[in-house]
Design an enzyme around this catalytic site. Sequence first.
Site, mmCIF file in Angstrom:
data_model
loop_
_atom_site.group_PDB
_atom_site.id
_atom_site.type_symbol
_atom_site.label_atom_id
_atom_site.label_comp_id
_atom_site.label_asym_id
_atom_site.label_seq_id
_atom_site.Cartn_x
_atom_site.Cartn_y
_atom_site.Cartn_z
ATOM 1 N N TYR A 149 0.858 -1.188 0.000
ATOM 2 C CA TYR A 149 0.000 0.000 0.000
ATOM 3 C C TYR A 149 0.895 1.239 0.000
ATOM 4 O O TYR A 149 1.504 1.586 1.010
ATOM 5 C CB TYR A 149 -0.891 0.030 1.234
ATOM 6 C CG TYR A 149 -1.971 -1.027 1.294
ATOM 7 C CD1 TYR A 149 -2.315 -1.792 0.190
ATOM 8 C CD2 TYR A 149 -2.674 -1.247 2.475
ATOM 9 C CE1 TYR A 149 -3.304 -2.752 0.256
ATOM 10 C CE2 TYR A 149 -3.676 -2.204 2.554
ATOM 11 C CZ TYR A 149 -3.987 -2.953 1.442
ATOM 12 O OH TYR A 149 -4.975 -3.899 1.521
ATOM 13 N N LEU A 195 -18.430 -1.293 2.165
ATOM 14 C CA LEU A 195 -19.157 -0.240 1.448
ATOM 15 C C LEU A 195 -18.850 -0.302 -0.051
ATOM 16 O O LEU A 195 -19.119 0.654 -0.782
ATOM 17 C CB LEU A 195 -18.806 1.141 2.004
ATOM 18 C CG LEU A 195 -19.167 1.369 3.470
ATOM 19 C CD1 LEU A 195 -18.744 2.771 3.913
ATOM 20 C CD2 LEU A 195 -20.657 1.165 3.705
ATOM 21 N N ARG A 251 -16.077 -0.085 -1.665
ATOM 22 C CA ARG A 251 -15.166 1.004 -2.039
ATOM 23 C C ARG A 251 -15.891 2.347 -2.192
ATOM 24 O O ARG A 251 -15.527 3.169 -3.015
ATOM 25 C CB ARG A 251 -14.413 0.652 -3.321
ATOM 26 C CG ARG A 251 -13.546 -0.581 -3.162
ATOM 27 C CD ARG A 251 -12.872 -0.999 -4.459
ATOM 28 N NE ARG A 251 -12.030 -2.147 -4.208
ATOM 29 C CZ ARG A 251 -12.462 -3.409 -4.156
ATOM 30 N NH1 ARG A 251 -13.743 -3.659 -4.355
ATOM 31 N NH2 ARG A 251 -11.637 -4.402 -3.911
ATOM 32 N N GLY A 252 -16.915 2.515 -1.392
ATOM 33 C CA GLY A 252 -17.661 3.770 -1.410
ATOM 34 C C GLY A 252 -18.900 3.734 -2.284
ATOM 35 O O GLY A 252 -19.736 4.641 -2.211
ATOM 36 N N GLY A 293 -12.354 4.239 -10.856
ATOM 37 C CA GLY A 293 -12.671 4.634 -12.220
ATOM 38 C C GLY A 293 -11.881 3.873 -13.269
ATOM 39 O O GLY A 293 -12.340 3.690 -14.392
ATOM 40 N N LEU A 294 -10.682 3.400 -12.879
ATOM 41 C CA LEU A 294 -9.802 2.753 -13.848
ATOM 42 C C LEU A 294 -9.916 1.236 -13.867
ATOM 43 O O LEU A 294 -9.725 0.610 -14.908
ATOM 44 C CB LEU A 294 -8.344 3.139 -13.538
ATOM 45 C CG LEU A 294 -7.984 4.612 -13.708
ATOM 46 C CD1 LEU A 294 -6.573 4.872 -13.188
ATOM 47 C CD2 LEU A 294 -8.093 5.018 -15.178
ATOM 48 N N PRO A 339 -15.222 -2.214 -12.868
ATOM 49 C CA PRO A 339 -16.372 -2.049 -13.760
ATOM 50 C C PRO A 339 -17.632 -1.590 -13.045
ATOM 51 O O PRO A 339 -18.520 -1.009 -13.694
ATOM 52 C CB PRO A 339 -16.549 -3.459 -14.348
ATOM 53 C CG PRO A 339 -15.181 -4.073 -14.281
ATOM 54 C CD PRO A 339 -14.594 -3.548 -12.996
#
Length: 337
Positions: A56, A211, A213-214, A232-233, A236
């Site tokens: 990370y 969650l 990832r939000g 976003g990258l 999907p």
Amino acid sequence: MKQVQLGKSGPQVARMGLGAMGMSDLYGPADRQESIATLHAAMEGGITLIDTGDFYGMGHNELLIREALAGRDRDNVLISVKFGALRGPDGKWLGYDARPEAVKNFCAYSLKRLGTDHIDIYRPARLDPNVPIEDTIGAIADLVKAGYVRHIGLSEVSAETIRRAHAVHPVSDLQVEYSMISRGIEQPGAGGGILATVRELGIGVTAYGVLSRGLISGHWTTQREGEKDFRGLMSPRFQGANLQQNLSLVDRLREFAESKGASVAQVAIAWVLAQGEDIVPLVGARRRDRLAEAFGALDLALSQDDLAQLNALVPPDAVAGTRYNEAQMAHLDSERR
């Protein structure tokens, strides 16, 4: 905060843990001082388990946790570390390495970065297809005998792999994505269902992505689709028509949450808590206000009628899109069917 045992062989942990990944990587810029303040607030609020990975931020996250723990009693905190993911200087993913010699090398570097003499739970981030899981677990077992590691965990592996690993050394917990819209561990698979297998063997679950990832936090909008972070990258579920469909599920959750005087995020976390005391959700809060919201889920008791209503509102197969892109999905032993 209420304490539970993490599996038959694992440590006592608070009912909720903190996942620290987003403070260093993948979710866009994070504020260092706010991250440390959030780590402090988590510990002061009763959280005892902090989850990280040596990859990370290429070590940044471990150094951040070291800074947050400075001057505090190390024995009051349990640190879970994932290892094995390989990255280049540009941050790109290069594969996995879980050879015995690599295991011990990764551990040595993590101990140094964390400024500690032991790691509470040590686990391979993914199954290395080139290394038998018995060899990887055997190497961690050597570290347990030497006192550098207290407990052995797994991450995103199938029921078959869990059984093979557990036969070498008791496994405290499986870390895996589990949420209202990520329920793969409930399904049958190679060697049996993952959730059924860990319960049979007395292995706990530390659930990340509660969650998604939000996505089901109640804070994500279509206006954020273009953000060029991990979501976003590489996910999907956050893209195009998938995002539209998935946010419609959130709208359903919002109506239910309002009827309970709670937020969408609190309902989503409470749902995971309600699945059993052997499942400990890891909230990925990067800010104190998000952490405070997550804490509120501990006071939200969902009845069996509530759970049935939520399952009707958001059926297990309602989500659009896979958890990761095709290349990353290929690394998930837990998704083998």
